[in-house]
Design a protein around this motif. Structure first.
Motif, PDB file in Angstrom:
ATOM      1  N   ALA A 159       8.993  -0.341   8.518  1.00  0.00           N
ATOM      2  CA  ALA A 159       8.129  -0.158   9.692  1.00  0.00           C
ATOM      3  C   ALA A 159       6.819  -0.940   9.572  1.00  0.00           C
ATOM      4  N   ASN A 160       6.781  -1.924   8.678  1.00  0.00           N
ATOM      5  CA  ASN A 160       5.596  -2.749   8.443  1.00  0.00           C
ATOM      6  C   ASN A 160       4.379  -1.916   8.031  1.00  0.00           C
ATOM      7  N   VAL A 161       4.617  -0.794   7.310  1.00  0.00           N
ATOM      8  CA  VAL A 161       3.491   0.015   6.828  1.00  0.00           C
ATOM      9  C   VAL A 161       2.786  -0.722   5.695  1.00  0.00           C
ATOM     10  N   ILE A 183       3.294   2.940  -6.401  1.00  0.00           N
ATOM     11  CA  ILE A 183       2.652   2.607  -5.138  1.00  0.00           C
ATOM     12  C   ILE A 183       3.013   1.171  -4.799  1.00  0.00           C
ATOM     13  N   PHE A 184       3.627   0.997  -3.640  1.00  0.00           N
ATOM     14  CA  PHE A 184       4.007  -0.317  -3.148  1.00  0.00           C
ATOM     15  C   PHE A 184       3.016  -0.713  -2.062  1.00  0.00           C
ATOM     16  N   ILE A 185       2.449  -1.915  -2.182  1.00  0.00           N
ATOM     17  CA  ILE A 185       1.457  -2.379  -1.215  1.00  0.00           C
ATOM     18  C   ILE A 185       1.987  -3.629  -0.526  1.00  0.00           C
ATOM     19  N   PRO A 245       2.777   6.220   5.384  1.00  0.00           N
ATOM     20  CA  PRO A 245       1.639   6.923   5.984  1.00  0.00           C
ATOM     21  C   PRO A 245       2.001   7.465   7.370  1.00  0.00           C
ATOM     22  N   GLU A 246       2.701   8.569   7.346  1.00  0.00           N
ATOM     23  CA  GLU A 246       3.185   9.214   8.563  1.00  0.00           C
ATOM     24  C   GLU A 246       2.391  10.491   8.803  1.00  0.00           C
ATOM     25  N   VAL A 247       1.998  10.704  10.050  1.00  0.00           N
ATOM     26  CA  VAL A 247       1.281  11.919  10.441  1.00  0.00           C
ATOM     27  C   VAL A 247       1.991  12.480  11.666  1.00  0.00           C
ATOM     28  N   ALA A 248       2.501  13.713  11.545  1.00  0.00           N
ATOM     29  CA  ALA A 248       3.168  14.398  12.662  1.00  0.00           C
ATOM     30  C   ALA A 248       4.246  13.540  13.310  1.00  0.00           C
ATOM     31  N   GLY A 249       5.039  12.886  12.474  1.00  0.00           N
ATOM     32  CA  GLY A 249       6.162  12.110  12.982  1.00  0.00           C
ATOM     33  C   GLY A 249       5.828  10.716  13.467  1.00  0.00           C
ATOM     34  N   GLU A 250       4.582  10.322  13.353  1.00  0.00           N
ATOM     35  CA  GLU A 250       4.151   8.990  13.807  1.00  0.00           C
ATOM     36  C   GLU A 250       3.584   8.195  12.637  1.00  0.00           C
ATOM     37  N   VAL A 251       3.887   6.913  12.599  1.00  0.00           N
ATOM     38  CA  VAL A 251       3.315   6.032  11.582  1.00  0.00           C
ATOM     39  C   VAL A 251       1.832   5.833  11.907  1.00  0.00           C
ATOM     40  N   ALA A 252       0.980   6.141  10.945  1.00  0.00           N
ATOM     41  CA  ALA A 252      -0.471   6.106  11.178  1.00  0.00           C
ATOM     42  C   ALA A 252      -1.047   4.692  11.104  1.00  0.00           C
ATOM     43  N   PHE A 253      -0.494   3.852  10.238  1.00  0.00           N
ATOM     44  CA  PHE A 253      -1.026   2.505  10.049  1.00  0.00           C
ATOM     45  C   PHE A 253       0.124   1.524   9.876  1.00  0.00           C
ATOM     46  N   ALA A 255      -4.554  -8.903   5.705  1.00  0.00           N
ATOM     47  CA  ALA A 255      -4.477  -9.532   7.030  1.00  0.00           C
ATOM     48  C   ALA A 255      -4.953  -8.500   8.049  1.00  0.00           C
ATOM     49  N   GLU A 256      -4.028  -7.729   8.621  1.00  0.00           N
ATOM     50  CA  GLU A 256      -4.379  -6.727   9.642  1.00  0.00           C
ATOM     51  C   GLU A 256      -5.001  -5.468   9.050  1.00  0.00           C
ATOM     52  N   ILE A 257      -4.780  -5.224   7.779  1.00  0.00           N
ATOM     53  CA  ILE A 257      -5.236  -3.992   7.119  1.00  0.00           C
ATOM     54  C   ILE A 257      -6.242  -4.339   6.019  1.00  0.00           C
ATOM     55  N   ASN A 258      -7.401  -3.674   6.062  1.00  0.00           N
ATOM     56  CA  ASN A 258      -8.389  -3.880   5.005  1.00  0.00           C
ATOM     57  C   ASN A 258      -8.165  -2.868   3.878  1.00  0.00           C
ATOM     58  N   VAL A 259      -8.892  -3.020   2.790  1.00  0.00           N
ATOM     59  CA  VAL A 259      -8.721  -2.147   1.624  1.00  0.00           C
ATOM     60  C   VAL A 259      -9.009  -0.688   1.977  1.00  0.00           C
TER      61      VAL A 259
END
Length: 154
Positions: free
Chosen positions: A141-143, A97-99, A42-50, A56-60
């Motif tokens: 990158a822990n995405v 899709i890898f989660i 999940p990259e936006v304009a060269g930056e990892v978005a999440f 844990a840190e990320i919800n559905v």
């Protein structure tokens, strides 16, 4: 603006602006009439978005947004490989899709739906695909999500 860009924007996602990565592999590889798209984060304009682990840190909901961005990035690289002509896509054959999830998390298919829905919206019937959505212990990158695609092209 192409119809594909408009369809992606109708999904609430801007057309990606990605740079060719300085890595020992390519974002795409064409072999005959098959185009493989490397795993997209999940990259936006060269930056990892999440970043973070789902459950844990990320919800559905955030994981779904991540999957949608990953799908958009896969579309971008397919377009790049095809000289901007996505009409050359005959069919999206497969999505994986890898989660990046905590032990015990099981809602992988729901998160995978985020990527599938984008592909279906952008390509219509040509976006119908086989799919795997699997949990993993970690991703680059822990995405929270990574998506790879296989297209049948002409």
């Amino acid at each position: 603006m192409t119809d594909y860009r408009k369809k992606l924007e109708a999904c609430g996602i801007a057309w990606p602006e990605l740079a060719h990565p300085n890595l020992p592999f390519a974002p795409t590889k064409r072999i005959g009439d098959v185009l493989y798209v490397s795993g997209q984060i999940p990259e936006v304009a060269g930056e990892v978005a999440f970043t973070g682990k789902v459950g844990a840190e990320i919800n559905v909901e955030t994981a779904l947004k991540s999957a949608r961005l990953c799908a958009a990035n896969a579309i971008y690289w397919a377009s790049d490989a095809l000289g901007g002509d996505l009409d050359r896509v005959v069919q999206l054959a497969k999505l994986t899709i890898f989660i990046n999830a905590t032990p015990g998390f099981t809602t992988f298919s729901q998160i995978g739906n985020g990527a599938s829905e984008v592909m279906n919206a952008v390509f219509g019937a040509r976006g119908e695909h086989a799919r795997s959505a699997i949990g993993v212990a970690g991703l680059p990158a822990n995405v929270p999500v990574e998506v790879e695609a296989v297209f049948h092209i002409r």
